[in-house]
Write a protein that holds these residues in place. Structure first.
Motif, PDB file in Angstrom:
ATOM      1  N   GLY A  90       0.793  -1.222   0.000  1.00 46.98           N
ATOM      2  CA  GLY A  90       0.000   0.000   0.000  1.00 46.98           C
ATOM      3  C   GLY A  90       0.823   1.267   0.000  1.00 46.98           C
ATOM      4  O   GLY A  90       0.311   2.356  -0.228  1.00 46.98           O
ATOM      5  N   ARG A  91       2.136   1.140   0.255  1.00 48.73           N
ATOM      6  CA  ARG A  91       3.019   2.302   0.281  1.00 48.73           C
ATOM      7  C   ARG A  91       3.176   2.870  -1.138  1.00 48.73           C
ATOM      8  O   ARG A  91       3.232   2.120  -2.109  1.00 48.73           O
ATOM      9  N   PRO A  92       3.243   4.194  -1.291  1.00 44.76           N
ATOM     10  CA  PRO A  92       3.410   4.773  -2.629  1.00 44.76           C
ATOM     11  C   PRO A  92       4.702   4.316  -3.297  1.00 44.76           C
ATOM     12  O   PRO A  92       5.716   4.106  -2.644  1.00 44.76           O
ATOM     13  N   VAL A  93       4.636   4.164  -4.615  1.00 45.83           N
ATOM     14  CA  VAL A  93       5.805   3.841  -5.422  1.00 45.83           C
ATOM     15  C   VAL A  93       6.386   5.168  -5.912  1.00 45.83           C
ATOM     16  O   VAL A  93       5.647   6.037  -6.373  1.00 45.83           O
ATOM     17  N   THR A  94       7.700   5.334  -5.798  1.00 43.05           N
ATOM     18  CA  THR A  94       8.342   6.581  -6.194  1.00 43.05           C
ATOM     19  C   THR A  94       9.195   6.371  -7.441  1.00 43.05           C
ATOM     20  O   THR A  94      10.003   5.451  -7.492  1.00 43.05           O
ATOM     21  N   VAL A  95       8.983   7.243  -8.427  1.00 42.37           N
ATOM     22  CA  VAL A  95       9.761   7.225  -9.660  1.00 42.37           C
ATOM     23  C   VAL A  95      10.530   8.535  -9.728  1.00 42.37           C
ATOM     24  O   VAL A  95       9.958   9.611  -9.518  1.00 42.37           O
ATOM     25  N   VAL A  96      11.826   8.451 -10.018  1.00 38.23           N
ATOM     26  CA  VAL A  96      12.645   9.640 -10.215  1.00 38.23           C
ATOM     27  C   VAL A  96      13.101   9.640 -11.669  1.00 38.23           C
ATOM     28  O   VAL A  96      13.648   8.647 -12.151  1.00 38.23           O
ATOM     29  N   ALA A  97      12.843  10.746 -12.348  1.00 34.87           N
ATOM     30  CA  ALA A  97      13.229  10.883 -13.752  1.00 34.87           C
ATOM     31  C   ALA A  97      14.219  12.034 -13.878  1.00 34.87           C
ATOM     32  O   ALA A  97      14.052  13.073 -13.229  1.00 34.87           O
ATOM     33  N   ARG A  98      15.243  11.823 -14.708  1.00 27.45           N
ATOM     34  CA  ARG A  98      16.282  12.849 -14.875  1.00 27.45           C
ATOM     35  C   ARG A  98      16.558  13.090 -16.352  1.00 27.45           C
ATOM     36  O   ARG A  98      16.596  12.157 -17.145  1.00 27.45           O
ATOM     37  N   ARG A  99      16.771  14.372 -16.662  1.00 27.66           N
ATOM     38  CA  ARG A  99      17.194  14.788 -17.999  1.00 27.66           C
ATOM     39  C   ARG A  99      18.061  16.021 -17.809  1.00 27.66           C
ATOM     40  O   ARG A  99      17.551  17.086 -17.441  1.00 27.66           O
ATOM     41  N   GLY A 100      19.355  15.873 -18.034  1.00 24.58           N
ATOM     42  CA  GLY A 100      20.268  16.989 -17.812  1.00 24.58           C
ATOM     43  C   GLY A 100      20.220  17.428 -16.370  1.00 24.58           C
ATOM     44  O   GLY A 100      20.404  16.639 -15.458  1.00 24.58           O
ATOM     45  N   THR A 101      19.946  18.714 -16.161  1.00 29.38           N
ATOM     46  CA  THR A 101      19.879  19.242 -14.799  1.00 29.38           C
ATOM     47  C   THR A 101      18.483  19.129 -14.200  1.00 29.38           C
ATOM     48  O   THR A 101      18.290  19.447 -13.035  1.00 29.38           O
ATOM     49  N   GLU A 103      15.214  17.264 -12.691  1.00 29.67           N
ATOM     50  CA  GLU A 103      14.883  16.042 -11.959  1.00 29.67           C
ATOM     51  C   GLU A 103      13.422  16.105 -11.552  1.00 29.67           C
ATOM     52  O   GLU A 103      12.943  17.129 -11.079  1.00 29.67           O
ATOM     53  N   VAL A 104      12.740  15.003 -11.743  1.00 27.17           N
ATOM     54  CA  VAL A 104      11.332  14.904 -11.411  1.00 27.17           C
ATOM     55  C   VAL A 104      11.159  13.723 -10.468  1.00 27.17           C
ATOM     56  O   VAL A 104      11.681  12.642 -10.733  1.00 27.17           O
ATOM     57  N   ALA A 105      10.444  13.936  -9.377  1.00 24.15           N
ATOM     58  CA  ALA A 105      10.107  12.851  -8.457  1.00 24.15           C
ATOM     59  C   ALA A 105       8.587  12.726  -8.406  1.00 24.15           C
ATOM     60  O   ALA A 105       7.884  13.711  -8.204  1.00 24.15           O
ATOM     61  N   VAL A 106       8.095  11.504  -8.624  1.00 24.80           N
ATOM     62  CA  VAL A 106       6.660  11.253  -8.639  1.00 24.80           C
ATOM     63  C   VAL A 106       6.349  10.137  -7.648  1.00 24.80           C
ATOM     64  O   VAL A 106       6.962   9.077  -7.704  1.00 24.80           O
ATOM     65  N   ALA A 107       5.397  10.392  -6.737  1.00 24.22           N
ATOM     66  CA  ALA A 107       4.939   9.385  -5.778  1.00 24.22           C
ATOM     67  C   ALA A 107       3.552   8.920  -6.205  1.00 24.22           C
ATOM     68  O   ALA A 107       2.616   9.717  -6.253  1.00 24.22           O
ATOM     69  N   LEU A 108       3.448   7.645  -6.536  1.00 27.35           N
ATOM     70  CA  LEU A 108       2.198   7.076  -7.031  1.00 27.35           C
ATOM     71  C   LEU A 108       1.569   6.213  -5.936  1.00 27.35           C
ATOM     72  O   LEU A 108       2.046   5.124  -5.642  1.00 27.35           O
ATOM     73  N   PRO A 109       0.492   6.702  -5.292  1.00 21.93           N
ATOM     74  CA  PRO A 109      -0.128   5.963  -4.181  1.00 21.93           C
ATOM     75  C   PRO A 109      -1.025   4.831  -4.690  1.00 21.93           C
ATOM     76  O   PRO A 109      -1.289   4.722  -5.885  1.00 21.93           O
ATOM     77  N   ASN A 120      11.709  19.595 -10.420  1.00 24.37           N
ATOM     78  CA  ASN A 120      12.843  20.471 -10.120  1.00 24.37           C
ATOM     79  C   ASN A 120      13.586  20.796 -11.405  1.00 24.37           C
ATOM     80  O   ASN A 120      13.176  20.423 -12.488  1.00 24.37           O
ATOM     81  N   GLY A 121      14.717  21.425 -11.257  1.00 19.52           N
ATOM     82  CA  GLY A 121      15.530  21.729 -12.425  1.00 19.52           C
ATOM     83  C   GLY A 121      15.505  23.196 -12.726  1.00 19.52           C
ATOM     84  O   GLY A 121      15.339  24.026 -11.842  1.00 19.52           O
ATOM     85  N   GLN A 122      15.633  23.497 -13.984  1.00 18.26           N
ATOM     86  CA  GLN A 122      15.675  24.896 -14.382  1.00 18.26           C
ATOM     87  C   GLN A 122      14.309  25.531 -14.203  1.00 18.26           C
ATOM     88  O   GLN A 122      13.296  24.970 -14.625  1.00 18.26           O
ATOM     89  N   ALA A 123      14.305  26.666 -13.570  1.00 16.04           N
ATOM     90  CA  ALA A 123      13.050  27.385 -13.369  1.00 16.04           C
ATOM     91  C   ALA A 123      12.591  27.963 -14.698  1.00 16.04           C
ATOM     92  O   ALA A 123      13.383  28.213 -15.588  1.00 16.04           O
ATOM     93  N   GLY A 124      11.339  28.172 -14.819  1.00 11.68           N
ATOM     94  CA  GLY A 124      10.823  28.828 -16.012  1.00 11.68           C
ATOM     95  C   GLY A 124      10.091  27.864 -16.926  1.00 11.68           C
ATOM     96  O   GLY A 124       9.703  26.767 -16.550  1.00 11.68           O
ATOM     97  N   GLU A 125       9.924  28.298 -18.141  1.00 13.39           N
ATOM     98  CA  GLU A 125       9.085  27.585 -19.088  1.00 13.39           C
ATOM     99  C   GLU A 125       9.627  26.231 -19.519  1.00 13.39           C
ATOM    100  O   GLU A 125       8.871  25.362 -19.898  1.00 13.39           O
ATOM    101  N   ARG A 126      10.938  26.021 -19.465  1.00 18.86           N
ATOM    102  CA  ARG A 126      11.475  24.750 -19.934  1.00 18.86           C
ATOM    103  C   ARG A 126      10.908  23.583 -19.129  1.00 18.86           C
ATOM    104  O   ARG A 126      10.495  22.576 -19.686  1.00 18.86           O
ATOM    105  N   CYS A 127      10.875  23.720 -17.845  1.00 17.18           N
ATOM    106  CA  CYS A 127      10.355  22.650 -16.993  1.00 17.18           C
ATOM    107  C   CYS A 127       8.844  22.523 -17.161  1.00 17.18           C
ATOM    108  O   CYS A 127       8.316  21.421 -17.201  1.00 17.18           O
ATOM    109  N   VAL A 128       8.147  23.644 -17.288  1.00 18.48           N
ATOM    110  CA  VAL A 128       6.701  23.611 -17.490  1.00 18.48           C
ATOM    111  C   VAL A 128       6.389  22.949 -18.824  1.00 18.48           C
ATOM    112  O   VAL A 128       5.493  22.113 -18.923  1.00 18.48           O
TER     113      VAL A 128
END
Length: 177
Positions: A90-101, A103-109, A120-128
């Motif tokens: 029942g514990r959430p599964v965590t996926v970490v994805a990386r591309r260059g600088t 990083e994305v962390a996703v917790a799937l309950p 995370n990563g570069q602020a601004g439109e690139r991450c969005v």
């Protein structure tokens, strides 16, 4: 149903098993029959709960696979840092994805709780933009994603691919309009 699906019901099953043993040790009487009927009804409830948990785990596995494929489609490398475990399914599964600088962390309950993600990563439109591409990829895999933040609502798009201006009105330039 796999063994990890049953592990999610372990506590309930252990209590039911103890109750069955207690009813089995009772002398044949009306009270024993009543207790036995209650144990049978509880068994039906336990089976339904186990099936529900099994369906939720299968759904989560499907969404997890779609997430990983979507991240790969937009150029991310992925790691499952907290995989599904037989001890705590029942514990959430965590996926970490990386591309260059970035990083994305996703917790799937398990179940219908909302998915938590941190981009995370570069602020601004690139991450969005990466997030919106991810949402698009998830949609291609028949998984609807709705960002919790209002500023990430679907953006307007031009109807024709590659068009650089908005369509003009038919009445533009006519006198009296």
């Amino acid at each position: 149903m796999c063994s990890s699906d049953l592990a999610a019901c372990g506590d309930r099953f252990a209590a039911w098993d103890k109750r069955c043993a207690r009813v089995g040790d009772m002398a044949p009487a009306a009270e024993a029959v009543r207790e036995a009927r209650e144990v049978l009804a509880e068994a039906d409830s336990l089976v339904q709960h186990a099936l529900d948990v099994s369906q939720q785990l299968e759904k989560r596995r499907h969404v997890l696979q779609a997430m990983i494929e979507s991240f790969h489609a937009i150029g991310y490398f992925t790691d499952v840092t907290a995989p599904e475990s037989a001890e705590e399914p029942g514990r959430p599964v965590t996926v970490v994805a990386r591309r260059g600088t970035e990083e994305v962390a996703v917790a799937l309950p398990l179940g219908d709780a909302p998915v938590q993600s941190v981009w995370n990563g570069q602020a601004g439109e690139r991450c969005v933009d990466s997030f919106l591409l991810y949402v698009e990829q998830m949609g291609k895999r028949d998984i609807a994603c709705r960002p919790a933040r209002a500023d990430l609502a679907p953006r307007p798009q031009l109807k024709q691919m590659g068009r650089k201006e908005l369509p003009r009105s038919q009445s533009q330039g006519r006198p009296g309009t």
